[in-house]
Scaffold this active site. Sequence first.
Site, short mmCIF file in Angstrom:
data_model
loop_
_atom_site.label_atom_id
_atom_site.label_comp_id
_atom_site.label_asym_id
_atom_site.label_seq_id
_atom_site.Cartn_x
_atom_site.Cartn_y
_atom_site.Cartn_z
N HIS A 160 0.80 -1.17 0.08
CA HIS A 160 -0.01 -0.11 -0.04
C HIS A 160 0.82 1.33 0.14
O HIS A 160 2.19 1.31 0.40
CB HIS A 160 -1.05 -0.06 1.19
CG HIS A 160 -0.32 0.29 2.66
ND1 HIS A 160 0.01 -0.97 3.37
CD2 HIS A 160 0.08 1.14 3.14
CE1 HIS A 160 0.57 -0.49 4.48
NE2 HIS A 160 0.44 1.01 4.32
N HIS A 170 1.81 4.04 1.57
CA HIS A 170 2.33 4.78 2.82
C HIS A 170 3.72 4.90 2.84
O HIS A 170 4.42 3.88 2.07
CB HIS A 170 1.90 4.42 3.89
CG HIS A 170 0.49 4.79 4.22
ND1 HIS A 170 -0.36 3.90 5.07
CD2 HIS A 170 -0.33 5.74 3.55
CE1 HIS A 170 -1.65 4.70 5.33
NE2 HIS A 170 -1.56 5.57 4.30
N ASP A 174 6.27 4.30 4.76
CA ASP A 174 7.12 3.24 5.47
C ASP A 174 7.07 2.07 4.75
O ASP A 174 7.95 1.18 4.96
CB ASP A 174 6.31 2.92 6.94
CG ASP A 174 4.79 2.66 6.94
OD1 ASP A 174 4.15 3.31 6.02
OD2 ASP A 174 4.37 2.07 7.70
N HIS A 175 6.11 1.96 3.63
CA HIS A 175 6.22 0.74 2.79
C HIS A 175 7.00 1.06 1.29
O HIS A 175 7.48 0.04 0.91
CB HIS A 175 5.15 0.08 2.58
CG HIS A 175 4.53 -0.43 4.13
ND1 HIS A 175 4.95 -1.46 4.85
CD2 HIS A 175 3.44 0.16 4.84
CE1 HIS A 175 4.36 -1.43 5.89
NE2 HIS A 175 3.48 -0.54 5.97
N HIS A 177 -7.04 0.09 4.25
CA HIS A 177 -5.94 0.73 5.03
C HIS A 177 -5.73 2.01 4.08
O HIS A 177 -5.35 3.05 4.47
CB HIS A 177 -4.73 -0.11 5.24
CG HIS A 177 -3.78 0.45 6.22
ND1 HIS A 177 -4.01 0.73 7.46
CD2 HIS A 177 -2.54 0.82 5.74
CE1 HIS A 177 -2.89 1.38 7.80
NE2 HIS A 177 -1.86 1.37 7.04
N TYR A 187 -11.39 12.06 10.44
CA TYR A 187 -11.91 11.09 9.51
C TYR A 187 -12.82 9.82 10.22
O TYR A 187 -12.58 9.51 11.25
CB TYR A 187 -10.78 10.26 8.83
CG TYR A 187 -11.44 9.28 7.72
CD1 TYR A 187 -11.26 9.76 6.60
CD2 TYR A 187 -11.87 7.95 8.08
CE1 TYR A 187 -11.97 9.02 5.29
CE2 TYR A 187 -12.30 7.15 6.93
CZ TYR A 187 -12.25 7.68 5.48
OH TYR A 187 -12.35 6.92 4.56
N HIS A 233 3.69 -5.53 8.03
CA HIS A 233 4.47 -5.36 9.28
C HIS A 233 4.29 -6.76 9.99
O HIS A 233 3.56 -7.52 10.13
CB HIS A 233 3.46 -4.50 10.40
CG HIS A 233 3.43 -3.20 9.97
ND1 HIS A 233 4.45 -1.81 10.38
CD2 HIS A 233 2.64 -2.37 9.10
CE1 HIS A 233 4.19 -0.82 9.68
NE2 HIS A 233 3.33 -1.08 9.18
#
Length: 298
Positions: A111, A113, A115-116, A190, A224, A255
């Site tokens: 996805h 984001h 961090d990935h 997500h 949200y 993760h």
Amino acid sequence: MSARILAAALLALPLLGAKAPAAAPAPDKTQVAWAEACKGDDGWDTPGPPFRIHGNTWYVGTCGIAAILIRGKDGAVLIDSGTAKGSEIVEANIRSLGVTLDSVKAILASHEHFDHVAGFARLQGLTGAPVLVGTEAAGVIRSGKDDPRDPQFGLHPAMAPVTGSVRGVKDGEALTLAGIKLTAIATPGHTPGATSWSWRSCAGKDCRTIIYADSLNPISGDAYRFSDHADYVAAFRAGLARLRAARCDILLTPHPGSSDMPARARGGTMAGGMSCAQYAEAKTKALDDRLAKEAAAQ
């Protein structure tokens, strides 16, 4: 001969010449070494050694963020890069396996984001490989900026944009990359473009279906409300249903702790443990709990 003795002898006949059950494989030392190196540390940029997951599939990420390398007859495929800094660890781990960066034929995403995937621009520059992501993630990868539809919009730093080839992949799309057959499973929720990936990996005659299942956590910014986005929630549930129904022998997650990968690594095998169906059920409950919390707050 008595009837009782004769009956016992007849029952034993099928066992004559039967093979003894196969011995359980020895624990994989590379998995144990990673678990020991990362013990008690799930830092996103904490270096850890690569380890074999099964057959041609390797973990090349950090202690806290997964990156998966699948080696095929015509090269390799990389899924996720980690952060920009983490991508340096991914690069080093790939090289340590004797895999040259120019043999990486495609870079895939879970996805969109940072961090990935914040290391995508850097790794594409090193490999020349096209980037393949869920259709709804392609704009983020190209621009480096959050999607306003993302429940976590505005919470993450901008990423370096990927200026080379970026292609969106649809749900159920089957790809053959570097001689490896992979299938995309759209699992939005997500993020809008979140995607899980499925492939077969063989160690000799022991073939397993591996699924790298996306995070699927209903996390958001304070303002949200998932309950204000009925279509988004419906798509979230549809992705969970697809994952729940998918064939899945080995579950991996972006993760590692989300699917108990560290505990499995300590035991020396990624087989067993949490199933994809159990993972999907846990994430369904998390979504239901989030919606209930929002309703109670009204």
